[in-house]
Structures are given as C-alpha cells and as structure tokens.
Design a protein around this motif. Sequence first.
Motif, PDB file in Angstrom:
ATOM      1  N   MET A   1      33.918  30.580  36.926  1.00  7.96           N
ATOM      2  CA  MET A   1      33.905  31.349  38.162  1.00  7.96           C
ATOM      3  C   MET A   1      33.857  30.423  39.380  1.00  7.96           C
ATOM      4  N   THR A   2      34.723  30.686  40.337  1.00  5.20           N
ATOM      5  CA  THR A   2      34.705  29.998  41.621  1.00  5.20           C
ATOM      6  C   THR A   2      34.254  31.007  42.663  1.00  5.20           C
ATOM      7  N   LEU A   3      33.012  30.887  43.082  1.00  4.41           N
ATOM      8  CA  LEU A   3      32.430  31.894  43.963  1.00  4.41           C
ATOM      9  C   LEU A   3      33.141  31.944  45.308  1.00  4.41           C
ATOM     10  N   GLY A   4      33.701  30.839  45.737  1.00  2.19           N
ATOM     11  CA  GLY A   4      34.400  30.818  47.015  1.00  2.19           C
ATOM     12  C   GLY A   4      35.666  31.641  47.034  1.00  2.19           C
ATOM     13  N   HIS A   5      36.142  32.072  45.860  1.00  2.37           N
ATOM     14  CA  HIS A   5      37.362  32.870  45.787  1.00  2.37           C
ATOM     15  C   HIS A   5      37.063  34.368  45.772  1.00  2.37           C
ATOM     16  N   LYS A   6      35.820  34.750  45.627  1.00  5.96           N
ATOM     17  CA  LYS A   6      35.469  36.164  45.506  1.00  5.96           C
ATOM     18  C   LYS A   6      35.493  36.828  46.883  1.00  5.96           C
ATOM     19  N   THR A   7      36.148  37.970  46.961  1.00  9.41           N
ATOM     20  CA  THR A   7      36.297  38.678  48.232  1.00  9.41           C
ATOM     21  C   THR A   7      35.509  39.976  48.291  1.00  9.41           C
ATOM     22  N   HIS A   8      35.193  40.562  47.133  1.00  7.65           N
ATOM     23  CA  HIS A   8      34.525  41.857  47.081  1.00  7.65           C
ATOM     24  C   HIS A   8      33.142  41.724  46.454  1.00  7.65           C
ATOM     25  N   GLN A   9      32.358  42.769  46.594  1.00  6.33           N
ATOM     26  CA  GLN A   9      31.005  42.775  46.044  1.00  6.33           C
ATOM     27  C   GLN A   9      30.736  44.156  45.495  1.00  6.33           C
ATOM     28  N   CYS A  10      30.225  44.218  44.294  1.00  6.39           N
ATOM     29  CA  CYS A  10      30.171  45.481  43.551  1.00  6.39           C
ATOM     30  C   CYS A  10      29.424  46.590  44.283  1.00  6.39           C
ATOM     31  N   LEU A  11      28.423  46.244  45.091  1.00  8.80           N
ATOM     32  CA  LEU A  11      27.654  47.278  45.781  1.00  8.80           C
ATOM     33  C   LEU A  11      28.120  47.434  47.229  1.00  8.80           C
ATOM     34  N   LEU A  12      28.336  46.350  47.900  1.00 10.82           N
ATOM     35  CA  LEU A  12      28.679  46.415  49.314  1.00 10.82           C
ATOM     36  C   LEU A  12      30.123  46.854  49.530  1.00 10.82           C
ATOM     37  N   PHE A  13      31.027  46.380  48.671  1.00  8.29           N
ATOM     38  CA  PHE A  13      32.448  46.671  48.795  1.00  8.29           C
ATOM     39  C   PHE A  13      32.949  47.026  47.397  1.00  8.29           C
ATOM     40  N   PRO A  14      32.705  48.259  46.951  1.00 11.48           N
ATOM     41  CA  PRO A  14      32.959  48.618  45.547  1.00 11.48           C
ATOM     42  C   PRO A  14      34.433  48.553  45.191  1.00 11.48           C
ATOM     43  N   GLY A  15      34.677  48.308  43.916  1.00  7.83           N
ATOM     44  CA  GLY A  15      36.033  48.210  43.425  1.00  7.83           C
ATOM     45  C   GLY A  15      36.461  46.763  43.317  1.00  7.83           C
ATOM     46  N   SER A  16      37.358  46.507  42.404  1.00  5.05           N
ATOM     47  CA  SER A  16      37.849  45.144  42.217  1.00  5.05           C
ATOM     48  C   SER A  16      38.863  44.820  43.299  1.00  5.05           C
ATOM     49  N   ALA A  17      39.223  43.565  43.361  1.00  2.00           N
ATOM     50  CA  ALA A  17      40.228  43.150  44.342  1.00  2.00           C
ATOM     51  C   ALA A  17      41.546  43.872  44.094  1.00  2.00           C
ATOM     52  N   ASP A  18      41.925  44.010  42.827  1.00  5.05           N
ATOM     53  CA  ASP A  18      43.185  44.668  42.517  1.00  5.05           C
ATOM     54  C   ASP A  18      43.162  46.131  42.939  1.00  5.05           C
ATOM     55  N   TYR A  19      42.010  46.766  42.750  1.00  6.47           N
ATOM     56  CA  TYR A  19      41.906  48.183  43.098  1.00  6.47           C
ATOM     57  C   TYR A  19      42.017  48.386  44.605  1.00  6.47           C
ATOM     58  N   VAL A  20      41.215  47.635  45.351  1.00  9.30           N
ATOM     59  CA  VAL A  20      41.204  47.811  46.800  1.00  9.30           C
ATOM     60  C   VAL A  20      42.482  47.278  47.414  1.00  9.30           C
ATOM     61  N   GLY A  21      43.062  46.286  46.796  1.00  5.90           N
ATOM     62  CA  GLY A  21      44.255  45.679  47.365  1.00  5.90           C
ATOM     63  C   GLY A  21      45.499  46.514  47.213  1.00  5.90           C
ATOM     64  N   THR A  22      45.455  47.591  46.448  1.00  8.07           N
ATOM     65  CA  THR A  22      46.656  48.381  46.243  1.00  8.07           C
ATOM     66  C   THR A  22      46.645  49.706  46.972  1.00  8.07           C
ATOM     67  N   ARG A  23      45.489  50.179  47.425  1.00  5.51           N
ATOM     68  CA  ARG A  23      45.450  51.448  48.135  1.00  5.51           C
ATOM     69  C   ARG A  23      44.116  51.595  48.853  1.00  5.51           C
ATOM     70  N   HIS A  24      44.048  52.581  49.739  1.00  6.24           N
ATOM     71  CA  HIS A  24      42.794  52.880  50.419  1.00  6.24           C
ATOM     72  C   HIS A  24      41.732  53.256  49.405  1.00  6.24           C
ATOM     73  N   LEU A  25      40.463  53.043  49.774  1.00  5.24           N
ATOM     74  CA  LEU A  25      39.396  53.664  48.993  1.00  5.24           C
ATOM     75  C   LEU A  25      39.567  55.164  49.077  1.00  5.24           C
ATOM     76  N   GLN A  26      39.389  55.839  47.954  1.00  2.00           N
ATOM     77  CA  GLN A  26      39.596  57.275  47.936  1.00  2.00           C
ATOM     78  C   GLN A  26      38.621  57.975  48.875  1.00  2.00           C
ATOM     79  N   SER A  27      39.054  59.082  49.428  1.00  2.00           N
ATOM     80  CA  SER A  27      38.200  59.855  50.322  1.00  2.00           C
ATOM     81  C   SER A  27      36.902  60.210  49.615  1.00  2.00           C
ATOM     82  N   GLY A  28      35.785  59.951  50.270  1.00  2.00           N
ATOM     83  CA  GLY A  28      34.479  60.254  49.685  1.00  2.00           C
ATOM     84  C   GLY A  28      33.886  59.101  48.909  1.00  2.00           C
ATOM     85  N   THR A  29      34.651  58.030  48.678  1.00  2.00           N
ATOM     86  CA  THR A  29      34.117  56.877  47.964  1.00  2.00           C
ATOM     87  C   THR A  29      33.026  56.215  48.803  1.00  2.00           C
ATOM     88  N   VAL A  30      31.913  55.888  48.158  1.00  2.58           N
ATOM     89  CA  VAL A  30      30.827  55.223  48.861  1.00  2.58           C
ATOM     90  C   VAL A  30      31.266  53.803  49.209  1.00  2.58           C
TER      91      VAL A  30
END
Length: 869
Positions: free
Chosen positions: A262-291
Amino acid sequence: EGIAESNKLVYKNSLWGVTLERIYTMVTASFLDEENNDNGVPPPPSAPQQKPNYQKVLRRTISLILPPCLILSTILSTSTTHPFLNKLRWLTTNCADDGPGPYISVDQAKSNMPGIIKATNRKEPSHVSLCRELIQRHQMDMNGVTPVTTFVKTEDPAVCTDWAAPHYSLMEMMASSVLGRMGERLKMSYTHNCRQTHPSAADIGGGPDLNLAFDSTTIQQIFPDSGLVMEGDNLNIHDVVQLCKGCLSEFQATTQTALEQMTLGHKTHQCLLFPGSADYVGTRHLQSGTVFPLRDLLPTVRDRIQYAATEYNKLAHAPTEEHKSGVIIYLDEMTLAMPFYIYSKFIPPYVSTITVLGTPRCATTRLPSGELCIDHGRALREFFSTFYPSTETRFDIAASTAAAYSRAVLSKSLICPPGTVTCLLPSLGKSGDSHAVVVETPARSGTYHWFESFGEDLKPNIILVEVTEEMLGNRVSDSVTVLMTDPEVREDGCDSLRGKMGYWAADDEYGMLAMTKAKMRGREVEIASDVKMSRNFKPMEESYRSSYLEEEDTSDEALAYKWVETAFPTCQLDQLTLGGLCHIVEMLEIKRIFFVGDALQAQMVLSFWALVNLDDYPGHKTMGAWNRVIDCPNPYNNGQPFELVFVRNDNLNGNIEAEVTQDTINFPWINNYASYAGRTLLVASTGAHQHQEATYQAAVDNFVTMMDELNRQDDIVVYRTSAPGHRDCSESTSGRTDTVGVDQFMNYNHFIHGKLQQRDRNRLIHTPSVTNEWFTPAFSSSFATISATSSSTPPSTPVNIRLMDVYPMTLLHPHGREGLSKGDRSKLLHDCQHDYLPGPPDGWNHLLFTTLVDLVSEERIGHRHPYWE
C-alpha cells in the motif's frame, strides 16, 4: 541571525556555531573600533563602556555572510549528499530566514527527509478503533445501557509526521474527528494532538525543527485541534454506525501483503469521510441520499484548511505578490504530464510569479512516460520562463507540507494537473477571489470527478476541466515533447498561444504586394471642417508618403514581415484577404465590422483596408468617423455586402457630442453601435493616449460597463491590447518625450487581462449548461456535451469580450518604421508610435482574421470559448 540567543544551543557545539560566533565577535569588535573617536583613539577610561548597536552589527554580519552564501548556492546546486555540504546548502538557503527553510535540493529530497513508518508497522488506524468502540457503545445505548468509562483517542504519531501522504493523513484525522463528535454523548472523544509530535511543539505555528537542515513541518502538525462542525442535520449516529461497519469490513479484509504494497500517498478516498471506492466515485455522482460526511463538513473543513494556511504563511516564504497575482502548479508522484497549451489557457500574461511546487517524492518517482517527475518540473519552469518573460518563475521542492499547503491555498491561482492527489484538499481551501483549476482524466480514477459530488458550493472557487488521455501525451518519453504537443485542433487552445512564441520572417512576395498598396498607408491628413480649428493638429501630406516610399522601397527595411509560429505550428496565422473575410462574414452572419479606438486603431483600420485590397481609403478625407459598404465578390457571402465602420474615440467613452482637444479626439460612437439591428463584430482598443494608469483603467471600466448595459450577447466583441512605439525612438510628433513607456503598456495590458479573466470566471458561474452545470470542458472538439450560451441569456451574465493580445508580437517586430510628420515649419518629425510602412498592424489584422476563422468552428458546435475556459 543564526546565533541569536534563542537559537544558540543548536549551534554552540558545532563547527558552524564556533565559526559564526567568531564572525560575530569580529564584526562586533570592528564596529566598536569604528565607534571610537575619529582619530582612532579609544575613549578615556572615565567614559562609560560602549555597547554595540546590535541592529548595525546584524547588518554588518549579514553583509559579510550573504555574498559567500550566494556563491555557495550556485556551487551547491550540483548533486551531492555529503553532510558537510548539506550544512552549507542549509546556510545558503536560509541566511536571511528565521531558522531552516522549507525548500530542499534534489539530493536532500532523496536522502535526508525524515523516515516514514510503513503501514504494516503502524498502530491500528484511529478511525478503526473509534468505529469499533462507537458500534459497541451505540448498541449499549440502544439496549438502554449508559456507558460508564470514557474512551479517549489521539492520533498515531506516524500519521502526524507523514510528509509523503498529507491527503490520506488529513482524511484520516477528519474522519476520526467526525467519530469523536458523534460519540460525545456516549463518552467518546478524539483529539489528533499532532502538534505535540513536532520538536518545536511549544512554539508551533510553528517553527521548523531547528535540529534539521530544513523545515519538514507537516500540514497535520499545524491543523487545528478543534472539532469539525456538521452542516445541518444530514448526518446522524445511525448513518455513521453503518459507515463504520463498512470501514471495519474493509480493514479486516486487508491482508498483510496488501498493507505492505500500500502506498498511502496514492489514496484519495476514505471509507467514512468519503464513502465508496475510487472507481465507484470516479464513474458517477454519489447516489441521492448517500451519506457523504465530507460534504456536510465542508464549511468547517474549508475554514480549518484556510486557518492552517494563514497560520504558516510567514514560514512558507512565498513570493510577496503570490496571494495577489501568483500561480502555483502542484506536482506529486501521481501527476500526469500535460501539454503546455492546456496550462496557457489558465495562466494569463499578467501573473507576477509562477511556481512549480513539487513534493519530495517527485524527486524519486517516474511519470507513466518513464520520465522523472523532477525533470518534468524543471522543464515546466524553463518553458514558463520563456513564455512569460516578465514573470518570475521558480521550481521549489517543499520538504514541509505545511508550507506547501499554505502557498497552494493562499495563492491567487492553483493549478492541479491530472492525478495530483496532494492538490485536492488545498483546492477545497480556496476562497474569495482565488481559485483552483483542477484538470481531470479517466486515466486517474482516484482524482477523476472527486469534486463532483460536492454540488454547487465549490463552483465559484474551483474550475474543473476534463481532458482525454490522448490529449495528455503520456506515451511520450520526455517533457519537452509533451509540453510542445500541438492542440489537436486550432480552436482547442491556439487562442492563448498565438503571437507569443515565434518570429517575424521577411516575406518578399507579401512585401511586394504590400508595397503596391503602401502609398495610401499614410496617416489621415484631412480633418473634418467642424473640428479643424479646435485642435493644433499637424497632418502629414499624402504626397510625402509617396516620395518617402520612392526613396526607401528598395531597402531591406521596406520589406514586409510575416509572423511565424515556432513553438506550436498548428497555430499559424491565416492571411486576411477580401475573399476569406467575406467567407467568414457569411459563416458567422456578421453584417457589420465596427472599429473604435485611438490613433493606433486607425492604423489597424488603414492596414485592414489595404490588406483586403480596397481603394479610396475614407480615412484620408476624415480623421473622425466614417462608414463604407464593402462588396463581396461571388460566391462569397452570396455576393452580399457588409458594412465597415471606424470611429476615432481615444477614451472609448460614451460621449454624445464630439470632443476634440490638443491631447484627445473623442467622436461619438455608442449610439451608432447600439442602434444597429444586425450582428456586429466590434473591435475596440485604447492605451496610447492614456498617460496615467488610473485614466486607462477608468476608460476600460467604462467601456466594459457600457457593453454589459447594452447586453448585445449575439455580437462578437474583441478588445485589442496596446503596444509601445518603436525601439530607440523617444520623440513624438509634438516634439515631447513619449510619456507611455514599455512598463506602462505592460501594466495596462495586465489590467485588461485581469479584468476579463474575472469576468469570464463569472461567465462560467452564470452560464447554463446542457447536461452538467458543474464541469467546464476546456476543449470543445473532445466532448459530446459541452456548456452552451443560452439564447436568452439573462442581463446579469457578462458580455463575452475576447482579448486579442498583440503586445508580444509587436515588441518582436524587427523593422517597424516610425512615421514621419511635418511640423509647423515643414520640419520632419519622428512619430514613435505609428507605422507608415507595412508593419505590426498587418499582423494584428491577420491575428483578428485567424480568431474569426477559429470562431466559426466553435459556433458550429454551439460553444463559444470564454477567456477562462
């Protein structure tokens, strides 16, 4: 300064401490000798003991040390890791600073940065510990059991001191802050306490660690300890518990092998603060109502980032004007190289400084092309220094992320190339009239669309630009080739490049054509009878122009010159001809071309008339205002004519009556312009007659205000910059020294660039979009859906005023001959400002025509480029 009392302990046992003490003693003694009587005799014993003036001693000390420092700084720029030379390098970098500075050499970046604890050797992440405890206590609370003990969590020092992963570390700290705040009722608390990990913890705000040769303070160590405040009621403990369960599952599924890789400097998201993986968020908006806690925390997060940036500002050693007109380009190991023409669209010529700011990892990592990141940074610096010759350009490697974040947040403009993870949070911190330009590409899924889910809150301060992988040229192995990549098509970037990197080539064929028309290229010589007596004007006889040409037309200086683009061949100028003009007029549905401005604008119109091969120039009969109908030959414009208008108005004001004085000529024009029903190309300029910056700025402000009040959104409005007169010529037609010098013209042009830049940022904010109100595609041909100007644009939307910058190419013209005019006694006087032979004004017209050619392509796809797009 290094041996000030507060710092003596650091140096007293070192060779440097002894050396500096000796220098200090020597200078003090020398100073005391000078303070003695003029004859060198010491004062009598009864006189009080003299004490040195320490400010003068300090100045003397610096005067002795600084010259060697400057010499050493040159010598030590070569690669070396010897400890003794590292000490020398520190001294050369920090002679005049309060302790070690935050910038380092390449070798220091490779060998001397503090160690980083690997993920496998760190404590359990704070958010994992807090999540586990929150789930348990929440379940107890649901069962009616009140927790008795208090759970207190502080951040792992390894996170606080991690200079290589500031984004990941701050996201971890903010996520844990959310958990601490949500668990307050359940007797849970979190304080990151990172300030205590700094060697100068008692004085942080900071201060660098004086035991190091440079400042490596992290942004985590100066980030405020106060908790983050939620916005509204969008986040509740039940949502956070569900997010925590996802975080625990993710953590438990991470194998030891995965941690080691793991290279921590490459991580862009955080499971609690910015939920979803990079691939998930990078392809579309967070769904309406997503925390999405980071969105709910946004005001507080921005406030904390800005506070930390301001607190460390003094120790960041930024250029003085960086917060007003400076640009930061942030590079890290994830950055993708991109061509210079993309940068040029977002860096106007008026900026005071351009700093390429690299992380220490940039010194050791390679881009996808295989080239070292550090080499790309150097190439950028060299290219910027060429393209922006009046701008200070730097390449800094920042050992301190506190200093780097401070400069990135507080600079006027921050540019984030694709994939630059370290640039994300500083962009969130932009406020006021500062902004960040974030370039995104699907090739970097972690940063791709990272900002999209924040909605409109960030739009005034962040401009998002999407580019394709093909446009980045990352298959090329060297920076110069990538930087010099031509725009795919001309309208995709040439507007900001033309006329800046090239040369004037003698063109015999064009020169002979121009010479046949040159007899009429004299200055307007007759004055309207109603104003002739009100101005002491010294006309040049047309017949003199003819004899002047007969005498000079065989010399090299009489040849015409053609502008040649050398850096970006795709951006060559088109040559203005009547047939070409009529074709463009038809394509753009232009019914009238309207020139307004000063005597230089009259020169441009004179050149325009000659280039399209028309006869009987109207300007020889009136110097004030005229209009003519220009016939187009079939098949151009279906054989239909268009109207050509010129009005002399030195101040571009809205006067109703003619104002003609010794210094200015202002014929009325605004009613003529506003009353016309058809689409108009308006070309305006002023400058040469504005001898004070305040009057120039007032004239431009008034012109822009009139354009907005008229709100002729369908018109094409072009403002041409001004340029100084001929080199080595300081006498005007009135015999006085020219009062508008090169620097003043530069300031004029910087003002209009800045004004139009701000207006176009406003246009981006107010312009409606076809499918996406957030994103700003910069290159029209690369996208299927692009922002489009509404046909019913509200009056609040600024009129699109295009800037045509002729200043660089005009200064480079080799043989622009000054004009000659007759004085009261028929004495020939040099006219430093005007051109009577074919000269720079021809190039201005070719540039205008080329701009119109590109505009045809833009309007075909329903998109008109603003200046800042």
